[in-house]
Design a protein around this motif. Structure first.
Motif, PDB file in Angstrom:
ATOM      1  N   CYS A 161      19.341 -36.785   2.113  1.00 57.49           N
ATOM      2  CA  CYS A 161      18.157 -35.905   2.174  1.00 57.49           C
ATOM      3  C   CYS A 161      16.889 -36.714   2.424  1.00 57.49           C
ATOM      4  CB  CYS A 161      18.018 -35.111   0.874  1.00 57.49           C
ATOM      5  SG  CYS A 161      19.275 -33.850   0.610  1.00 57.49           S
TER       6      CYS A 161
ATOM      7  N   ALA B 132      12.577 -29.074  -0.201  1.00 54.66           N
ATOM      8  CA  ALA B 132      11.502 -29.229   0.782  1.00 54.66           C
ATOM      9  C   ALA B 132      10.147 -29.354   0.107  1.00 54.66           C
ATOM     10  CB  ALA B 132      11.509 -28.039   1.744  1.00 54.66           C
TER      11      ALA B 132
ATOM     12  N   MET C 186       9.987 -32.089   5.532  1.00 60.70           N
ATOM     13  CA  MET C 186      10.369 -31.172   4.460  1.00 60.70           C
ATOM     14  C   MET C 186      11.598 -30.354   4.853  1.00 60.70           C
ATOM     15  SD  MET C 186       6.522 -29.813   3.505  1.00 60.70           S
ATOM     16  CE  MET C 186       7.065 -28.498   2.409  1.00 60.70           C
ATOM     17  N   ALA C 187      11.559 -29.804   6.063  1.00 61.83           N
ATOM     18  CA  ALA C 187      12.665 -28.970   6.534  1.00 61.83           C
ATOM     19  C   ALA C 187      13.944 -29.781   6.697  1.00 61.83           C
ATOM     20  CB  ALA C 187      12.283 -28.310   7.855  1.00 61.83           C
TER      21      ALA C 187
ATOM     22  N   ILE D 136       9.445 -24.661   8.674  1.00 59.05           N
ATOM     23  CA  ILE D 136      10.396 -24.407   7.586  1.00 59.05           C
ATOM     24  C   ILE D 136      11.038 -23.024   7.700  1.00 59.05           C
ATOM     25  CG2 ILE D 136      10.494 -23.976   5.084  1.00 59.05           C
ATOM     26  CD1 ILE D 136       8.801 -26.524   4.769  1.00 59.05           C
TER      27      ILE D 136
ATOM     28  N   ALA E 121      14.389 -36.800   5.849  1.00 62.23           N
ATOM     29  CA  ALA E 121      12.935 -36.661   5.814  1.00 62.23           C
ATOM     30  C   ALA E 121      12.259 -37.838   6.500  1.00 62.23           C
ATOM     31  CB  ALA E 121      12.455 -36.534   4.371  1.00 62.23           C
TER      32      ALA E 121
ATOM     33  N   SER F  93       5.877 -31.076   7.724  1.00 60.25           N
ATOM     34  CA  SER F  93       6.728 -29.882   7.649  1.00 60.25           C
ATOM     35  C   SER F  93       8.123 -30.169   8.190  1.00 60.25           C
ATOM     36  CB  SER F  93       6.093 -28.726   8.425  1.00 60.25           C
ATOM     37  OG  SER F  93       6.032 -29.005   9.806  1.00 60.25           O
TER      38      SER F  93
ATOM     39  N   GLY G 131      15.421 -30.295   3.249  1.00 60.26           N
ATOM     40  CA  GLY G 131      15.969 -29.046   2.735  1.00 60.26           C
ATOM     41  C   GLY G 131      17.266 -28.665   3.413  1.00 60.26           C
TER      42      GLY G 131
END
Length: 474
Positions: free
Chosen positions: A380, A334, A364-365, A309, A384, A361, A368
């Motif tokens: 989004c 995230a 999440m990134a 991230i 993910a 991770s 985001g």
């Protein structure tokens, strides 16, 4: 699924490397044990304290610093505030004097090699990361408690899962990605706006903003310092740090005073795909080399995956003109994705392999980055999903039990996959997607259950047994 209300600040925690489950979690468990012990029995009555590590904590605890963590926790130090440069001295003093200052108050005979016991052939039933604390208290008898470090620095006391705990009432309760999508369609809010409304159930918005920026500054500091620090990583593998050399090469030897000057030098120092790609890798390497050196990092959602991230967010700031508001929205988005994975699957490599760390991770990134790149809520979630889909089945097989090989490089891979997943989602119509984020969360958990225990942070399979390295201390 058990109802669980998780704040973004539960996902992003400041702590000490190298592992959230094997270092930060046991450290917090030691602190909780001391608090409960002190509330029931006078510390002055304690005659002896022993720590018993089980399962993955025992098998890779030496390489992950689990013994260091519990000793520091019992000594009254906190992972957020302890001076990292003083850790070696503290441990050396305890070892040489064979004395520990319990909670920083009560001196007690303590021999680390005898009083921290590694039960490598035993595992407790609830979770592979089990730790028991036993205090002999003279006429007050024995006080014993068991805790489980369930990933990302989260800790559960034995039996706690059976108790009813206070649950904050959130305006937009979310357990699944479909819940998030539903709330978006009802309210018209973006993911970060929905998460912010939930966060305000715990703390006022100005505090949320201030604390999230503090989290980011710790992340960015770990990148910057990791790009300056040279040498060999501790632990015996003799792994050479690479981020500093790469940083010097890309900046053509230019020295920078402070992070702002450094970022500006990166922006003006080159261009092109390879240049950008090298910097993303450098950012990720820097964080996880710091993590492997017992320095301060942020769980995102774990220490082993702490570089993904920060690398992706630093990429957005440096090369895409990201603003402070982008940082805020990125982190909220995230954090919610990490929460969904924790509830529906796991963020513990001891439970699910490295898909539970680098995979989560990266997801999440990706979400985001898609948020701050102008993507829709659907895009989004799609980003993910794409990121995790291509981490499914990733094993955790740390060589010699150290969070170095292959862990550090895996953060570069997770960061690049996150950027790729975001780009794919931004150029796609989510209505055409065949796999939802909830589908991939469920699949990840099923894969975790099917995965052989040797590939779950035990160092008993994969690279850990095929690299001709043997370290007696690990």
């Amino acid at each position: 699924m058990k109802e669980e209300r998780i704040s973004v600040f539960d996902i992003f925690k400041i702590g000490i490397g190298p592992s959230s489950s094997h270092t930060l979690g046991p450290w917090r468990a030691a602190q909780q044990f001391l608090t409960r012990l002190n509330s029931r029995i006078e510390l002055a009555s304690v005659r002896n304290v022993q720590v018993h590590l089980y399962g993955s904590l025992a098998k890779t605890g030496k390489g992950h610093g689990t013994d260091i963590a519990v000793i520091l926790g019992l000594s009254g130090y906190d992972p957020v505030t302890v001076e990292t440069d003083s850790i070696d001295r503290i441990l050396a003093d305890i070892a040489s004097s064979e004395t520990i200052s319990l909670h920083g108050e009560m001196s007690l005979r303590f021999t680390p090699k005898e009083d921290v016991v590694f039960h490598k052939s035993e595992s407790l039933p609830f979770h592979p990361n089990g730790v028991s604390f036993v205090a002999e208290c003279g006429s007050n008898g024995t006080f014993e408690e068991t805790y489980y470090s369930i990933g990302g620095g989260f800790v559960i006391q034995e039996g706690e899962e059976k108790n009813e705990k206070h649950s904050v009432s959130l305006p937009y309760p979310i357990d699944y990605a479909s819940d998030l999508l539903q709330w978006h369609r009802i309210s018209g809010k973006e993911i970060w706006e929905i998460v912010l409304e939930n966060e305000k159930a715990w703390r006022p918005e100005p505090v949320v903003r201030k604390d999230l920026m503090h989290i980011w500054h710790v992340m960015q500091d770990s990148i910057f310092h990791g790009c300056q620090n040279q040498g060999v990583l501790p632990g015996g593998l003799l792994v050479q740090r690479r981020a500093a050399a790469l940083n010097q090469k890309l900046l053509k030897g230019k020295a920078c005073v402070g992070c702002d000057e450094w970022v500006e030098s990166i922006r003006t120092g080159g261009a092109g795909f390879n240049y950008t790609l090298d910097w993303v890798s450098c950012f990720a390497l820097a964080v996880n080399e710091e993590n492997a050196s017992y320095s301060r990092v942020v769980t995102a959602p774990t220490n082993g995956a702490a570089g993904v991230i920060p690398a992706v967010l630093q990429f957005h700031i440096t090369f895409c003109g990201g603003t402070e508001e982008d940082i805020f929205r990125f982190m909220l988005t995230a954090g919610e994705i990490g929460s969904i994975f924790k509830k529906g699957a796991t963020i513990s490599a001891a439970m699910g392999g490295c898909q539970a760390e680098i995979g989560v991770s990266s997801a999440m990134a990706a979400a985001g980055l898609t948020q701050v790149s102008g993507g829709t809520v659907e895009q989004c979630l799609m980003a993910a999903e794409i990121a995790m889909e291509h981490h499914l089945g990733l094993t955790c097989d740390p060589v010699a039990g150290l969070v170095q090989i292959p862990c550090i490089e895996r953060n570069t891979m997770g960061a690049i996959k996150a950027i790729t997943a975001s780009q794919l989602a931004l150029q796609s119509n989510p209505r055409d997607a065949k796999v939802s984020l909830d589908n991939v969360v469920q699949t990840m958990w099923q894969t975790a259950l099917d995965m052989n225990h040797r590939y779950k942070e035990t160092s008993e399979g994969g690279l850990a047994v095929n690299i001709p390295i043997s370290l007696s201390e690990c």
